[in-house]
Write a protein that holds these residues in place. Structure first.
Motif, PDB file in Angstrom:
ATOM      1  N   GLU A 157      -3.791  -3.415 -10.841  1.00 60.72           N
ATOM      2  CA  GLU A 157      -3.098  -4.674 -11.115  1.00 60.72           C
ATOM      3  C   GLU A 157      -2.297  -4.587 -12.414  1.00 60.72           C
ATOM      4  N   THR A 210       0.439  -7.847  -1.055  1.00 56.37           N
ATOM      5  CA  THR A 210       0.361  -6.498  -1.639  1.00 56.37           C
ATOM      6  C   THR A 210       1.751  -5.936  -1.930  1.00 56.37           C
ATOM      7  N   THR A 211       2.781  -6.686  -1.597  1.00 54.86           N
ATOM      8  CA  THR A 211       4.161  -6.242  -1.786  1.00 54.86           C
ATOM      9  C   THR A 211       4.925  -7.284  -2.594  1.00 54.86           C
ATOM     10  N   ILE A 236       8.063  -3.384  -4.700  1.00 60.24           N
ATOM     11  CA  ILE A 236       6.871  -2.707  -5.232  1.00 60.24           C
ATOM     12  C   ILE A 236       5.781  -2.860  -4.181  1.00 60.24           C
ATOM     13  N   LEU A 258      -3.937  -3.296  -3.597  1.00 60.99           N
ATOM     14  CA  LEU A 258      -4.129  -4.547  -4.341  1.00 60.99           C
ATOM     15  C   LEU A 258      -5.120  -5.471  -3.643  1.00 60.99           C
ATOM     16  N   ALA A 268       2.018  -1.894  -3.085  1.00 62.46           N
ATOM     17  CA  ALA A 268       0.722  -1.376  -3.540  1.00 62.46           C
ATOM     18  C   ALA A 268      -0.372  -1.872  -2.600  1.00 62.46           C
ATOM     19  N   VAL A 297       0.773  -2.406 -11.790  1.00 62.88           N
ATOM     20  CA  VAL A 297       1.811  -3.109 -11.032  1.00 62.88           C
ATOM     21  C   VAL A 297       2.534  -4.117 -11.922  1.00 62.88           C
ATOM     22  N   VAL A 329       1.586   3.599  -6.065  1.00 60.05           N
ATOM     23  CA  VAL A 329       2.487   2.452  -5.972  1.00 60.05           C
ATOM     24  C   VAL A 329       3.861   2.963  -5.531  1.00 60.05           C
TER      25      VAL A 329
END
Length: 323
Positions: A76, A190-191, A63, A68, A65, A79, A37
């Motif tokens: 998950e 994903t961000t 963030i 995801l 990832a 995060v 991450v």
């Protein structure tokens, strides 16, 4: 001239760096990684940074990832915890403050339904603190949540609804959640971007609305956003860039096709894009599985907010209060 549309500070920085050498004046950058991450903090310090980035002075923490999209439950949860830490980092969060969570967006349009979906799973406790204070005491923080809809549904500017609620309930902190636009397809769902500068509802799709920020409301505003759409013109422009670079590797530089693309200036590319894409259409693109992506990322965000606002509650206790 065609301009790349993005709501992410990290992407605004990338765009600036593509045309300028050296560091961006008035902008501080900090990056770190936590087991897959990536966490990037962009801090706009002064008016020089505002001019370069096109965003207000403040902190923008991203963030990122990418995995995801593969529905990794362990990732998950990680995060969600990182999001909780970031919220605590940029806001004065404790059990004594009152927080209002606003889910911005249109629940009838899937790519714009992120905010309303998040509010469905927020642990709301304001009524418990007021009605049965002896039972809960200082163990829980006062939290209220609402999805006010959009102008097209209510006929009322979202900022006006939010201000009326803030004036009536008098929270100490406002957290907003909204869908954003990105310049990269791989960043969709994903961000997560967290900022302390507020938000303008609908800005991700080019709708200029009244801002929801500390200046307009008189209380700190934390804005959480996730990109769910990409401008079609941006995709077309990036595709031409990828194609030009691929031809360098796979064909002769003397190839007529390569020479045509390589010799096209930015204005020629933009003119071609505008000719292919009707500028009046203002096309935004979202993945076909956006319903699943919204469901997953909204669950992560609601968990992160709950962890940040209710540090004294276990996951089981939170689930009981939500359901």
């Amino acid at each position: 001239m065609f301009s790349v549309r993005t709501d992410l500070a990290v992407e605004a920085r990338e765009l600036y760096k593509e045309g300028h050498a050296g560091e961006i004046p008035g902008v501080f950058l900090e990056e770190r990684e936590n087991n897959g991450v990536k966490i990037v903090k962009v801090k706009i310090l002064n008016n020089e940074g505002v001019k370069a980035m096109g965003k207000p002075i403040g902190d923008y923490i991203t963030i990122d990832a990418p995995d995801l999209k593969y529905r990794n439950l362990e990732l998950e949860e990680k995060v969600a915890k990182i999001l909780a830490d970031v919220i605590r980092e940029i806001a004065n969060v404790n059990v004594k403050i009152k927080t209002l969570v606003i889910g911005l967006g249109n629940w009838n349009v899937t790519p714009d339904a992120l905010g309303p979906k998040v509010t469905e799973n927020i642990v709301v406790t304001r009524h418990l603190k007021e009605l049965v204070p002896l039972q809960f005491g200082d163990n829980i923080s006062s939290v209220s949540a609402i999805a006010p809809g959009v102008l097209g549904i209510t006929g009322i500017e979202t900022a006006e609804i939010v201000k009326s609620i803030v004036d009536r309930t008098k929270p100490d902190l406002l957290i907003t959640i909204d869908a954003l636009a990105s310049r990269r397809i791989e960043r969709l769902a994903t961000t997560i971007q967290i900022s302390n500068t507020g938000i303008s509802p609908g800005s991700g799709i080019g709708n200029g609305r009244l801002a929801i920020n500390e200046e307009s409301l008189g209380i700190p505003v934390i804005a959480i956003g996730v990109p769910t759409v990409v401008d079609a013109a941006t995709i077309a422009n990036d595709t031409m860039e990828y194609l030009t670079n691929a031809l360098i590797q796979k064909t002769s530089k003397d190839s007529p096709f390569y020479m045509v693309l390589k010799n096209m200036g930015d204005e020629d590319k933009y003119a071609l894009i505008k000719e292919v894409l009707d500028p009046e259409a203002n096309l935004m693109v979202t993945p076909k599985e956006i319903d699943i992506l919204i469901k997953n990322i909204s669950s992560i965000i609601s968990r992160g907010i709950n962890l940040a606002l209710q540090p004294n509650l276990t996951v089981e206790e939170m689930n009981q209060l939500v359901h």
